[in-house]
Design a protein around this motif. Structure first.
Motif, PDB file in Angstrom:
ATOM      1  N   ILE A   3      12.435  16.737  29.921  1.00  8.66           N
ATOM      2  CA  ILE A   3      13.458  17.169  30.863  1.00  8.66           C
ATOM      3  C   ILE A   3      14.109  18.430  30.298  1.00  8.66           C
ATOM      4  O   ILE A   3      14.583  18.415  29.152  1.00  8.66           O
ATOM      5  CB  ILE A   3      14.528  16.079  31.064  1.00  8.66           C
ATOM      6  N   PRO A   4      14.139  19.548  31.038  1.00  6.82           N
ATOM      7  CA  PRO A   4      14.752  20.771  30.510  1.00  6.82           C
ATOM      8  C   PRO A   4      16.249  20.607  30.342  1.00  6.82           C
ATOM      9  O   PRO A   4      16.900  19.927  31.141  1.00  6.82           O
ATOM     10  CB  PRO A   4      14.431  21.819  31.587  1.00  6.82           C
ATOM     11  N   TYR A  31      11.115   6.864  39.711  1.00  9.71           N
ATOM     12  CA  TYR A  31      12.424   6.496  39.173  1.00  9.71           C
ATOM     13  C   TYR A  31      13.341   6.001  40.290  1.00  9.71           C
ATOM     14  O   TYR A  31      13.277   6.488  41.429  1.00  9.71           O
ATOM     15  CB  TYR A  31      13.097   7.706  38.515  1.00  9.71           C
ATOM     16  N   SER A  32      14.230   5.073  39.930  1.00  7.76           N
ATOM     17  CA  SER A  32      15.280   4.675  40.867  1.00  7.76           C
ATOM     18  C   SER A  32      16.312   5.793  40.915  1.00  7.76           C
ATOM     19  O   SER A  32      16.370   6.662  40.027  1.00  7.76           O
ATOM     20  CB  SER A  32      15.945   3.379  40.403  1.00  7.76           C
ATOM     21  N   GLU A  33      17.176   5.797  41.934  1.00  6.69           N
ATOM     22  CA  GLU A  33      18.192   6.842  42.062  1.00  6.69           C
ATOM     23  C   GLU A  33      19.152   6.807  40.866  1.00  6.69           C
ATOM     24  O   GLU A  33      19.565   7.848  40.362  1.00  6.69           O
ATOM     25  CB  GLU A  33      18.956   6.662  43.378  1.00  6.69           C
ATOM     26  N   GLN A  38      20.886   9.195  35.376  1.00  2.87           N
ATOM     27  CA  GLN A  38      20.991   9.003  33.930  1.00  2.87           C
ATOM     28  C   GLN A  38      20.090   9.974  33.164  1.00  2.87           C
ATOM     29  O   GLN A  38      20.493  10.544  32.145  1.00  2.87           O
ATOM     30  CB  GLN A  38      20.635   7.554  33.579  1.00  2.87           C
ATOM     31  N   ILE A  39      18.855  10.164  33.661  1.00  4.43           N
ATOM     32  CA  ILE A  39      17.909  11.059  32.978  1.00  4.43           C
ATOM     33  C   ILE A  39      18.405  12.507  33.020  1.00  4.43           C
ATOM     34  O   ILE A  39      18.348  13.226  32.023  1.00  4.43           O
ATOM     35  CB  ILE A  39      16.516  10.941  33.622  1.00  4.43           C
ATOM     36  N   ALA A  40      18.896  12.944  34.185  1.00  7.50           N
ATOM     37  CA  ALA A  40      19.397  14.317  34.301  1.00  7.50           C
ATOM     38  C   ALA A  40      20.588  14.532  33.376  1.00  7.50           C
ATOM     39  O   ALA A  40      20.680  15.561  32.686  1.00  7.50           O
ATOM     40  CB  ALA A  40      19.779  14.608  35.750  1.00  7.50           C
ATOM     41  N   ALA A  41      21.510  13.562  33.319  1.00  9.60           N
ATOM     42  CA  ALA A  41      22.719  13.710  32.496  1.00  9.60           C
ATOM     43  C   ALA A  41      22.401  13.693  31.009  1.00  9.60           C
ATOM     44  O   ALA A  41      23.146  14.264  30.202  1.00  9.60           O
ATOM     45  CB  ALA A  41      23.711  12.604  32.828  1.00  9.60           C
ATOM     46  N   LEU A  42      21.291  13.055  30.619  1.00  8.61           N
ATOM     47  CA  LEU A  42      20.912  13.004  29.204  1.00  8.61           C
ATOM     48  C   LEU A  42      20.641  14.382  28.624  1.00  8.61           C
ATOM     49  O   LEU A  42      20.807  14.597  27.415  1.00  8.61           O
ATOM     50  CB  LEU A  42      19.663  12.119  29.022  1.00  8.61           C
ATOM     51  N   GLU A  43      20.236  15.336  29.479  1.00  9.11           N
ATOM     52  CA  GLU A  43      19.888  16.675  28.985  1.00  9.11           C
ATOM     53  C   GLU A  43      21.018  17.686  29.153  1.00  9.11           C
ATOM     54  O   GLU A  43      20.822  18.878  28.978  1.00  9.11           O
ATOM     55  CB  GLU A  43      18.625  17.178  29.707  1.00  9.11           C
ATOM     56  N   SER A  68      25.780   7.631  41.871  1.00 10.37           N
ATOM     57  CA  SER A  68      24.662   6.690  41.785  1.00 10.37           C
ATOM     58  C   SER A  68      23.337   7.235  42.328  1.00 10.37           C
ATOM     59  O   SER A  68      22.305   6.563  42.203  1.00 10.37           O
ATOM     60  CB  SER A  68      25.011   5.396  42.533  1.00 10.37           C
ATOM     61  N   THR A  69      23.347   8.400  42.961  1.00  6.55           N
ATOM     62  CA  THR A  69      22.083   8.956  43.481  1.00  6.55           C
ATOM     63  C   THR A  69      21.927  10.400  43.031  1.00  6.55           C
ATOM     64  O   THR A  69      22.917  11.106  42.749  1.00  6.55           O
ATOM     65  CB  THR A  69      22.045   8.914  45.023  1.00  6.55           C
TER      66      THR A  69
END
Length: 320
Positions: A3-4, A31-33, A38-43, A68-69
């Motif tokens: 993930i960039p 992926y679920s919404e 969560q994945i986007a916020a990790l980066e 949540s989405t």
């Protein structure tokens, strides 16, 4: 897939690029919404992670539910990192987009990218018209005379026309270089400059138009060295003139001033079809099948010559 990272800088293009890459990755995974958020916020890094953490805390304090989405997260991020006037700017840029100094290929890519970012949906004929109208005129005029059926075909046609024009320009440039190599450059005559007695009682007028870029040279008249200026003027008399290997009978003004003995004006330039190279300040023409290019005196030579001419004239007056 990696993930960039997103740093949260005020760089509109960087955010949109990050958003597009994230969505491509999400398309490859089921992926679920909630997981997407969560994945986007990790980066998130630097400012972005601090901004996101504060936003999450504020929502919790205000009794709002967590994001949540992905669409909800994207809407919040766009509100923060994409200016409200962005879409208007994209439309304005697209409407004013022309090829200019870009190649046809780069111009098309720029237009296509602007349409994607502005979310423009139009029929193919409208897009073709948009593309052709922005091409440089020398390319557009040729393209419009050709037959094409779709956008890809007209783009390839424009690229082909561009290559043909560049090839033609290269050939013309090579011909100019060959012509310069073969040209005969005639330099000012050397020797003691003739002193002319003024027969007219006219005072010399200082003019703002007599600047250093006026063409000065020296020529031979009846074996004497004379100063010459090439400029506009009316004919007065005919003289046999030689500058280097160029020998001719010219109509010119013999002016009553210290600055020069002879002024080659429009009649001579017209009769010899003279071309002036303003950049190099040289006059070129063809005479008796031979090309001549007249090279000027330097500003210092002009100054020294006029000083010497004035001194010689004063000595002539004293003797007289």
């Amino acid at each position: 897939m990696n993930i960039p990272p997103f740093h949260g800088k005020t760089d509109l293009e960087a955010y949109l690029e990050w958003e597009k890459k994230i969505e491509h990755i999400f398309e490859c995974h089921n992926y679920s919404e909630r997981k997407k958020v969560q994945i986007a916020a990790l980066e998130f890094t630097h400012y972005a992670i601090n901004w996101w953490n504060q936003l999450t805390v504020n929502r919790r304090r205000n009794g709002e539910r967590p994001v949540s989405t992905w669409d909800e997260m994207k809407a919040i991020m766009r509100k923060r990192f994409v200016p409200t006037h962005y879409h208007r700017e994209l439309l304005r840029k697209l409407q004013n987009l022309t090829q200019g100094s870009m190649s046809v290929e780069d111009y098309f890519k720029e237009m296509e990218l602007a349409m994607i970012r502005a979310n423009i949906e139009e029929d193919q004929e409208t897009t073709i018209a948009r593309f052709v109208s922005g091409l440089n005129p020398e390319i557009a005029d040729t393209v419009e005379l050709q037959y094409y059926v779709d956008l890809e075909e007209v783009v390839h046609l424009a690229i082909k026309v561009e290559k043909q024009l560049k090839r033609k320009e290269k050939e013309e440039e090579d011909d100019t270089i060959k012509e310069e190599v073969n040209e005969n450059v005639d330099f000012p005559a050397d020797g003691e400059v003739l002193v002319v007695k003024r027969s007219l009682n006219t005072q010399v007028v200082q003019s703002d138009q007599q600047r250093e870029n006026i063409f000065h040279t020296r020529c031979h008249i009846n074996g004497k060295v004379c100063f010459v200026i090439i400029d506009g003027g009316d004919q007065a008399s005919s003289h046999s003139v030689s500058i280097g290997s160029y020998k001719d009978e010219v109509i010119c003004d013999v002016v009553p001033m210290h600055a020069t003995h002879m002024l080659l004006g429009k009649p001579w330039q017209f009769d010899r079809k003279v071309m002036h190279d303003g950049y190099r300040n040289r006059y070129s023409f063809t005479y008796d099948g031979k090309k001549h290019t007249l090279a000027p005196l330097s500003p210092q030579q002009v100054h020294d010559g006029q000083v010497h001419l004035k001194k010689s004239f004063e000595e002539f007056k004293e003797k007289e």
